[in-house]
Motif scaffolding. Structure first.
Motif, PDB file in Angstrom:
ATOM      1  N   TYR A   5      62.367  47.745  49.658  1.00 17.56           N
ATOM      2  CA  TYR A   5      62.511  46.716  48.582  1.00 17.56           C
ATOM      3  C   TYR A   5      64.004  46.370  48.575  1.00 17.56           C
ATOM      4  O   TYR A   5      64.906  47.325  47.972  1.00 17.56           O
ATOM      5  CB  TYR A   5      61.849  46.948  47.181  1.00 17.56           C
ATOM      6  N   ASN A  86      58.062  47.860  40.946  1.00 22.99           N
ATOM      7  CA  ASN A  86      57.937  47.803  42.412  1.00 22.99           C
ATOM      8  C   ASN A  86      57.895  49.200  42.902  1.00 22.99           C
ATOM      9  O   ASN A  86      57.677  49.311  43.984  1.00 22.99           O
ATOM     10  CB  ASN A  86      58.738  46.817  43.156  1.00 22.99           C
ATOM     11  N   TYR A  90      56.828  50.609  47.286  1.00 22.43           N
ATOM     12  CA  TYR A  90      57.857  50.806  48.353  1.00 22.43           C
ATOM     13  C   TYR A  90      58.428  51.975  48.618  1.00 22.43           C
ATOM     14  O   TYR A  90      58.110  52.888  47.540  1.00 22.43           O
ATOM     15  CB  TYR A  90      59.131  49.983  48.022  1.00 22.43           C
TER      16      TYR A  90
END
Length: 206
Positions: A5, A86, A90
């Motif tokens: 990411y 996130n 990832y």
């Protein structure tokens, strides 16, 4: 294939024009995709390609593209929140950031993101990616490669001019040379040449 990411906050790496001004994240992502070996969101030429996704820095749902001189403690918190949101999706994280306050952000994130099991690497450049002669491309590729291929790395770092430095030990030492950062009181965690050389004895335990 690992997935990285990339959070684009702004900084010189994404500037264009005269005088320099930051380009939007979507335009920056298109520029990255036009670079050799970075088409289709992958770092090619590795034994196993690394997939990466570039997303803009947002505050309250609004996209922010900042010069590093405009970064403040609220931004440190917001960056940490965006990375945490996130985190499960990832394998590693890269934060693109202006150089003047990168050391401050890296240090703050090292305390805001404790207990990491994945790498968070800040990088940027002295010269924009849009310029023919630049340090932006090797810094970007090096940071993504380390974030995607070093699972033993589980802390906040700065990657600049082939050196991976502990985030809360790094300081900007030069405004004109590509070797802009150093960690005077702690050795580099890794050096990237023809192959990355990682000093595993210095890494924080996972």
């Amino acid at each position: 294939m690992s997935n990285v990411y990339v959070l684009y906050t702004g900084g010189t790496i994404g500037c264009i024009g005269k005088p320099l001004a930051p380009m939007p994240a979507s335009q920056f992502a298109q520029l990255v995709a036009s670079m050799p070996g970075l088409a289709q969101g992958q770092v090619a030429g590795l034994d196993v390609p690394i997939q990466f996704t570039i997303e803009p820095y947002t505050v309250g749902g609004q996209v922010q593209t900042l010069d590093s001189s405009n970064m403040n403690p609220a931004d440190w918190v917001n960056i940490a929140i965006q990375l945490a949101a996130n985190y499960a999706k990832y394998d590693g994280f890269v934060v693109l950031h202006g150089t003047d306050t990168m050391g401050f952000t890296a240090s703050a994130l090292s305390f805001l993101l404790q207990g990491l099991s994945k790498p968070v690497i800040l990088t940027g450049s002295q010269i924009p990616l849009s310029s023919t002669l630049n340090d932006a491309l090797p810094n970007l590729v090096g940071a993504i490669t380390l974030a995607g291929k070093q699972p033993a790395l589980a802390e906040v770092c700065i990657y600049f001019d082939s050196l991976l430095l502990r985030g809360n030990r790094a300081v900007k030492v030069n405004a004109n040379q590509f070797a802009a950062f150093n960690s005077p009181n702690y050795p580099p965690l890794a050096t990237v040449g023809t192959i990355p050389t990682v000093n595993t004895a210095l890494l924080l335990p996972i």
